[in-house]
Design an enzyme around this catalytic site. Sequence first.
Site, PDB file in Angstrom:
ATOM      1  N   HIS A   1     -16.416  -0.299  -0.374  1.00  0.00           N
ATOM      2  CA  HIS A   1     -16.679  -1.162   0.137  1.00  0.00           C
ATOM      3  C   HIS A   1     -15.543  -1.628   0.806  1.00  0.00           C
ATOM      4  O   HIS A   1     -14.873  -1.913   1.671  1.00  0.00           O
ATOM      5  CB  HIS A   1     -17.905  -2.041  -1.025  1.00  0.00           C
ATOM      6  CG  HIS A   1     -19.209  -1.093  -1.220  1.00  0.00           C
ATOM      7  ND1 HIS A   1     -19.250  -1.346  -1.874  1.00  0.00           N
ATOM      8  CD2 HIS A   1     -20.044  -1.410  -0.170  1.00  0.00           C
ATOM      9  CE1 HIS A   1     -20.776  -0.867  -2.097  1.00  0.00           C
ATOM     10  NE2 HIS A   1     -20.637  -0.528  -0.988  1.00  0.00           N
TER      11      HIS A   1
ATOM     12  N   MET B   1     -25.597  -3.455  -0.115  1.00  0.00           N
ATOM     13  CA  MET B   1     -26.293  -3.764  -0.574  1.00  0.00           C
ATOM     14  C   MET B   1     -25.793  -4.078  -1.990  1.00  0.00           C
ATOM     15  O   MET B   1     -26.275  -4.024  -2.981  1.00  0.00           O
ATOM     16  CB  MET B   1     -27.269  -2.499  -0.905  1.00  0.00           C
ATOM     17  CG  MET B   1     -28.437  -2.077   0.410  1.00  0.00           C
ATOM     18  SD  MET B   1     -29.659  -1.462   0.346  1.00  0.00           S
ATOM     19  CE  MET B   1     -29.364   0.225  -0.517  1.00  0.00           C
TER      20      MET B   1
HETATM   21  O1  PAF Z   1     -24.604   1.715   3.976  1.00  0.00           O
HETATM   22  C1  PAF Z   1     -26.225   1.125   3.270  1.00  0.00           C
HETATM   23  O2  PAF Z   1     -25.291   0.307   2.202  1.00  0.00           O
HETATM   24  C2  PAF Z   1     -27.692   0.505   3.674  1.00  0.00           C
HETATM   25  O3  PAF Z   1     -27.978   1.858   4.521  1.00  0.00           O
HETATM   26  C3  PAF Z   1     -26.633  -0.656   4.499  1.00  0.00           C
HETATM   27  C4  PAF Z   1     -26.215  -0.156   6.223  1.00  0.00           C
HETATM   28  C5  PAF Z   1     -26.429  -2.660   4.490  1.00  0.00           C
HETATM   29  C6  PAF Z   1     -28.453  -1.128   5.344  1.00  0.00           C
HETATM   30  O4  PAF Z   1     -29.299  -1.754   4.098  1.00  0.00           O
END
Ligand code: PAF
Length: 295
Positions: free
Chosen positions: A40, A33
Amino acid sequence: MLSPPIVTTVRELQARADGERAAGRRIALVPTMGALHAGHMSLVKAAREHADRVWMSIFVNPTQFNDAKDFDAYPVDLARDLALAAEHGVDLVFNPEARELYPEGAKTWVDVEGLTDALCGASRPGHFRGVTTVVSKLLLAARPHVAVFGEKDFQQCAVIRRMVADLGFGVEIIGAPTVREPDGLALSSRNVHLGPEARAQALALVRGLDAAEAAVARGERGRDALLARVEAEIGRAPLAEIDYAELRDPDSLEPAPAQLAGPALLALAVEFRPGPGGQGKRVRLIDNRVLAPAG
Ligand code: PAF
């Protein structure tokens, strides 16, 4: 500005996926997100080990926020995210508008029963329905061979694995270990909202996990005794309010037995109030560890 190619429509992403697949290349999807951080980037690194192309989706999914204020406050900085994605070798970013994934009149949801009843599912009604619905849409759009998720969201990984198996998505789900600040706090896009006092006290989560792990290593097997230790540790942080502290089976997420006989997931969710001077916002943090009693 440095940026990977950006795709905004499902149709174009599917066409690109078909092209990669026809050329025999494997695709890994890293759903996010945005508000990217080193956690990430560790997902991107893990993805690279499994595929020729690493694609990232950046989409703040409105349907998984059970509190509209939380959605409005979600940090968004696409330019920064794109630069980070480029720096870490992401080959493509999927960044759709909400209307692209939720067309006018959309009425279809994906809901995993049982696994979503407890823990974050109990405190955030509707959250997992939003997650599984959007992840389904992302998998159908990107047609990846693998998709990578962070194990900090342990329940999310379990729910997505169940969904993928139940619906036959034909994608491998990879869980990547939690990345932490040097002092142990799990990285989260929400950490930026912690005021200085709450940031210091947020270490209560990892201290709680450490205390339980140390007790297990000393031979403690009692579920309630372990949870009491965790709660006592978190209770030392005056700004902390425990949402849940639970021991569960790591696969089924059913409550752990009164005496641990095998690995047990210790899952925590704790809300931190702003400091006395009003610094920071109210922030809910989660963390977990699988406790593995020897023998
Ligand atoms: O973990 C996240 O950032 C969110 O829940 C995801 C998997 C991108 C779904 O919107």
